[in-house]
Design a protein around this motif. Structure first.
Motif: not given
Length: 569
Positions: A166-167, A172-175, A183-189
């Motif tokens: 989970a961490a 990873g999404g924050t970075l 791209l960050g939003v795409a990964v976090l969603v």
């Protein structure tokens, strides 16, 4: 006053002599509660290990970031000193990564193994408790103490690895957001959506895996039971029937395993395709941003590296969490049924044995076929009961509190009733040595020095059982290893050691069921001569047809199925 705690050296991988003790997960009302309590009971080790897992995932996520910055520094800026700095940070990061992996794995494994040991000890204590069920086959008991305990304690890993996974997703999404917001939003969603999709795809596999585990447990239990009863099966020439039944069980296990593996193969291919498409999509998006100049070369490498890194925790989370949790609950249900049986009594203090010489009274006990027995044994008597076959077995099991009593029947040792429902008090006063001489794996001395034995009687007990001759021929005397069930000894040697083990306990009442059937007539005569002297002043019952033993008794009961047999020989 604080209790002593084990000192653990992570650098040396050693533990001090102080035992590691974790909180007992019992009592627990439900299987889910038992799993939770077992998990939380390892928090002393699981929480530091979870912290190490988080640091490990952060270090993993920093690898593509540092490499991307190093590439930008070297290629774009041409800064050699900056490149050396970033490479130095990369080395430090890898060193830290290696150390936290070592610490977290070692600490988490220690907690899981310690809880597994404690639960296995609880299960063994329950299986061997005087009130334990006698209809449970050895294979079933073995599966409870091994497979089910192992699967339950596997749940302790859910406090470690999923936390790190989970961490990794969050970090990873924050970075990625710092590199590129789209791209960050795409990964976090997309990561949670992908996680749910993988969980849905994995549910059939979990059901098949549980069926496979149950089938394997049945097969291993059947194999253990088959081996344990091999001699009996050979005696009645039923090996072919037993083997056929085992083949059927094994074939069912094979089919369950093949179905589970086939589904697992399809699921693995599906997971690979889905995660691969997700990774390709992120990589294509990152490439387009790089072409447009919104990402540097180092940024592109960072995005691709972080995306690839995130696939492992996402798929591991989906593959491991739900299956481990469901398997642990299934095993916890079976273990809870065992461990909650008469829990208060099972964990209570043992009853102190009586020290006085006691009488024995048997009233209206059915020996089978409608034959009933009445006995009155005075304190200190050595009484021979001339009984054989199934009647002897029935009487021995009744006296040992292993056979239920009919209405109106009773067995008294002094003023204590022998009751199969509460056998502890009676067994503290009366020891019933069965005809089957079964020894524990260990040395002769370890088989004799059981809890409660009288060490001062050891030498005379060995002589009374004619074990002095046995010790002279054994290679290491008392230190000779007898093997599982005493199989390294001959039948006569095994029977004499078992007799000495009963005698050295010096119970107020001792019942011996055919203790000399495997010895020669000379040895039997020696035992018959010596036994009355050792048991003088103690109540002793001999269930035997041996003329030599019966001749050494104070009185003999020839027909115990009579209505009243309180008379003399």
């Amino acid at each position: 006053m604080s209790r002593p705690r084990a000192v653990i050296s992570v650098r040396r991988g050693e533990i001090s002599d102080t035992p590691v003790v974790l909180p007992d997960p019992l009592p627990a009302a439900t299987p889910r509660a038992l799993v939770r309590r077992a998990m939380w009971g390892t928090r002393r080790f699981a929480l530091p290990a979870a912290g190490s897992a988080v640091v490990h995932q952060v270090c993993e996520a920093l690898v593509p970031v540092i490499m991307g910055r190093a590439i930008d520094t070297a290629v774009v800026a041409g800064d050699v000193r900056g490149l050396a700095l970033w490479l130095g940070l990369l080395v430090v990061n890898f060193v830290l990564l290696a150390q936290v992996v070592r610490f977290g794995t070692w600490y988490g494994q220690l907690g899981a193994e310690t809880m597994q040991h404690q639960l296995r000890t609880d299960v063994t204590d329950r299986l061997l408790h005087p009130r334990a069920r006698t209809d449970r086959l050895p294979g079933s008991a073995l599966a409870l103490a091994t497979n089910d305990v192992r699967r339950l304690t596997m749940a302790t890993t859910l406090m470690v690895y999923p936390v790190g996974e989970a961490a990794a997703i969050i970090v990873g999404g924050t970075l990625l957001l710092l590199q590129s917001v789209p791209l960050g939003v795409a990964v976090l969603v997309g990561a949670p959506v992908l996680l749910v999709l993988l969980d849905l795809l994995g549910r059939p596999l979990r059901r098949r895996a549980e069926s496979e585990a149950a089938a394997i447990a049945d097969a291993s239990g059947a194999a253990a039971d088959l081996l344990a009863g091999h001699r009996v099966l050979a005696g009645i020439q039923a090996q072919d029937v037993a083997a056929a039944r085992y083949r059927d069980t094994s074939r069912q296990t094979l089919h369950a395993t093949m179905r589970a593996r086939a589904h697992q193969s399809g699921l693995t291919a599906g997971l690979g395709a889905i995660t691969g498409l997700f990774l390709v999509g992120i990589a294509v998006g990152a490439g387009l941003l790089a072409v447009r100049g919104d990402l540097t070369v180092g940024g592109l490498i960072t995005v691709v590296g972080l995306t690839q890194l995130l696939m492992n925790p996402i798929t591991a989370f989906a593959r491991n969490v739900a299956p481990v949790w469901s398997a642990a609950q299934a095993s916890a249900s079976r273990l809870l049924d065992l461990l909650s049986e008469d829990e208060t009594t099972a964990r209570g203090a043992p009853t102190a044995p009586a020290t006085d010489t006691l009488p024995v009274r048997v009233a209206d006990v059915d020996l089978g076929g409608g034959e009933r027995i009445h006995l009155d044994i005075a304190p200190g008597e050595l009484v021979g009961i001339n009984v054989e076959g199934t009647r002897a077995v029935a009487l021995a099991e009744t006296l040992a509190a292993r056979r239920p009593l009919d209405d109106g029947a009773s067995v008294l040792v002094g003023d204590v009733a022998v009751n199969p429902g509460t056998p502890e008090t009676a067994r503290a006063r009366m020891l019933v040595a069965p005809h089957e001489a079964s020894l524990f794996d260990g040395t002769v001395e370890q088989n004799l020095a059981l809890p409660g034995h009288r060490a001062d009687l050891l030498e005379v007990a060995l002589r009374t059982a004619a074990c002095d001759d046995v010790l002279r021929v054994l290679p290491d005397g008392l230190d000779t290893v007898v093997g599982e069930g005493g199989l390294r000894l001959s039948g006569g040697q095994r029977q004499r050691v078992a007799l000495a083990r009963a005698l050295v306990m010096d119970p107020p009442v001792l019942v011996l069921h055919e203790p000399t059937t495997a010895v020669d007539s000379v040895t039997e005569a020696l035992i018959a001569e010596r036994l009355p002297r050792l048991r003088a002043g103690r109540t002793t019952l001999l269930l035997t047809t041996s003329p030599a033993l019966l001749a050494a008794c104070d009185r003999v009961i020839e027909h115990p199925a009579a209505v009243d047999v309180s008379g003399a020989r």
